[in-house]
Scaffold this motif. Sequence first.
Motif, mmCIF file in Angstrom:
data_model
loop_
_atom_site.group_PDB
_atom_site.id
_atom_site.type_symbol
_atom_site.label_atom_id
_atom_site.label_comp_id
_atom_site.label_asym_id
_atom_site.label_seq_id
_atom_site.Cartn_x
_atom_site.Cartn_y
_atom_site.Cartn_z
ATOM 1 N N MET A 20 -0.464 -0.147 -4.614
ATOM 2 C CA MET A 20 0.673 0.192 -5.501
ATOM 3 C C MET A 20 -0.081 0.478 -6.759
ATOM 4 O O MET A 20 -0.474 -0.506 -7.405
ATOM 5 N N ASP A 21 0.629 1.246 -7.705
ATOM 6 C CA ASP A 21 -0.373 1.572 -9.015
ATOM 7 C C ASP A 21 0.258 0.498 -10.414
ATOM 8 O O ASP A 21 -0.739 -0.149 -10.891
ATOM 9 N N GLU B 245 0.272 -2.139 -9.306
ATOM 10 C CA GLU B 245 -0.560 -3.275 -8.406
ATOM 11 C C GLU B 245 -1.803 -3.926 -9.357
ATOM 12 O O GLU B 245 -2.308 -4.159 -10.079
ATOM 13 N N SER C 132 -1.261 17.071 0.587
ATOM 14 C CA SER C 132 -0.965 15.911 1.467
ATOM 15 C C SER C 132 -2.129 16.063 2.777
ATOM 16 O O SER C 132 -1.760 15.066 3.348
ATOM 17 N N THR D 15 -5.769 5.788 -11.830
ATOM 18 C CA THR D 15 -4.771 5.781 -10.975
ATOM 19 C C THR D 15 -4.287 7.172 -10.750
ATOM 20 O O THR D 15 -4.037 8.357 -9.780
ATOM 21 N N ASN E 45 -6.683 6.278 0.018
ATOM 22 C CA ASN E 45 -6.010 6.742 0.492
ATOM 23 C C ASN E 45 -5.342 6.191 1.684
ATOM 24 O O ASN E 45 -6.396 5.933 2.684
ATOM 25 N N PRO E 46 -4.844 5.111 2.319
ATOM 26 C CA PRO E 46 -4.090 4.350 1.110
ATOM 27 C C PRO E 46 -4.992 3.792 -0.125
ATOM 28 O O PRO E 46 -5.406 3.572 0.419
ATOM 29 N N ARG E 47 -3.616 2.829 -0.909
ATOM 30 C CA ARG E 47 -4.412 2.294 -2.216
ATOM 31 C C ARG E 47 -3.116 1.555 -2.658
ATOM 32 O O ARG E 47 -1.499 1.599 -2.075
ATOM 33 N N MET F 287 1.017 -1.008 0.000
ATOM 34 C CA MET F 287 0.023 0.198 0.230
ATOM 35 C C MET F 287 1.070 1.173 0.210
ATOM 36 O O MET F 287 2.591 1.269 0.434
ATOM 37 N N GLU F 288 0.342 2.118 -0.656
ATOM 38 C CA GLU F 288 1.410 3.576 -0.656
ATOM 39 C C GLU F 288 -0.170 4.941 -0.527
ATOM 40 O O GLU F 288 -0.994 4.890 -0.539
ATOM 41 N N TYR F 289 0.458 5.828 0.011
ATOM 42 C CA TYR F 289 -0.096 6.985 0.775
ATOM 43 C C TYR F 289 0.054 8.134 -0.652
ATOM 44 O O TYR F 289 1.150 7.743 -0.707
ATOM 45 N N VAL F 290 -0.329 8.037 -0.908
ATOM 46 C CA VAL F 290 -0.884 8.986 -2.500
ATOM 47 C C VAL F 290 -1.143 10.594 -1.850
ATOM 48 O O VAL F 290 -2.310 10.806 -1.182
#
Length: 297
Positions: free
Chosen positions: A61-62, A64, A12, A174, A57-59, A1-4
Amino acid sequence: MEYVNCNLCGSSEYKIIHKGLKDEEGTDLKKRYASSSNTIGNDQIVQCKNCGLKYVNPRLMDDEIVNAYSEGSDELFVSQVRGRELTFSKALKKIEKYSSKGNILDIGTAGGSFLKVAKDKGWEVHGVEPNKWLCEWGKKNYGINIKQGTIFDNDFKKESFDVVTLWDVLEHVTDPKKTLEESNKLLKQEGLLVVNYPDIGSLVSRLMGKRWIFLLSVHLYYFDKKTIRKMLEKTGFEVIKMKKHFQSLSLWYLVYRMKAYNKFLYRLGNKIVNTLHLNNFLIPYWLGQTLVIAKKK
Ligand SMILES: [Zn+2]
């Protein structure tokens, strides 16, 4: 997972608006990212403190997400084809009020139902779709050449399209901003951009809250009239029309969608639909879907 960061303004800073629900199918990515996914949103939805955009958010990775879209088959999509064609032939009439016939690019075209309808009416059609199975399906059943991949893999000529369409797509990608910027580059001067999205600011969405049917795991962005307008203006468009967009689905599919919410009602609905042979009965429905027609500035 990543925060965008916010895709619209880059901030942010956010506040949490939905904590997310239980997700029964979330582990199977191919199923989750099928075009007609039925998975109820399990993700955290936040709202940008600066511009108001709502997004997951988070989600994941692009890559994936894109990979999950590329693989897998989607027989459920096929069961909705008649409803889609009907919806699209009505939508095409609206588009034809604002553009003379020319060439259309449909981004995220799935099996190409919109392009089939447009081709029958004399448009020159082009499509892009990440899912390999759906591209093949479109080729086989409609005889339409659909390029497999995302819009960023394309080799289309700049400023070559009269119309670019994104049907139920912008909330899945994304990077909506980059997608719209690319669409802008591909459009001729004064070309039309047509976007349909589920409006989280609509009355029906506000009334249904967490039960709103479009809070799905596959939706990464939740636009309302204000944020979609800002996004379009920022990417070089002028909004000329916003209106309710009715879609048609078979009764069978609507009953199927109920499964994720209420098993009892699903079983009951299924029984009624089967007994009365109403499986292919098409019904128009509106639960916040909004059609936007914009012009390249
Ligand atoms: Zn923002």
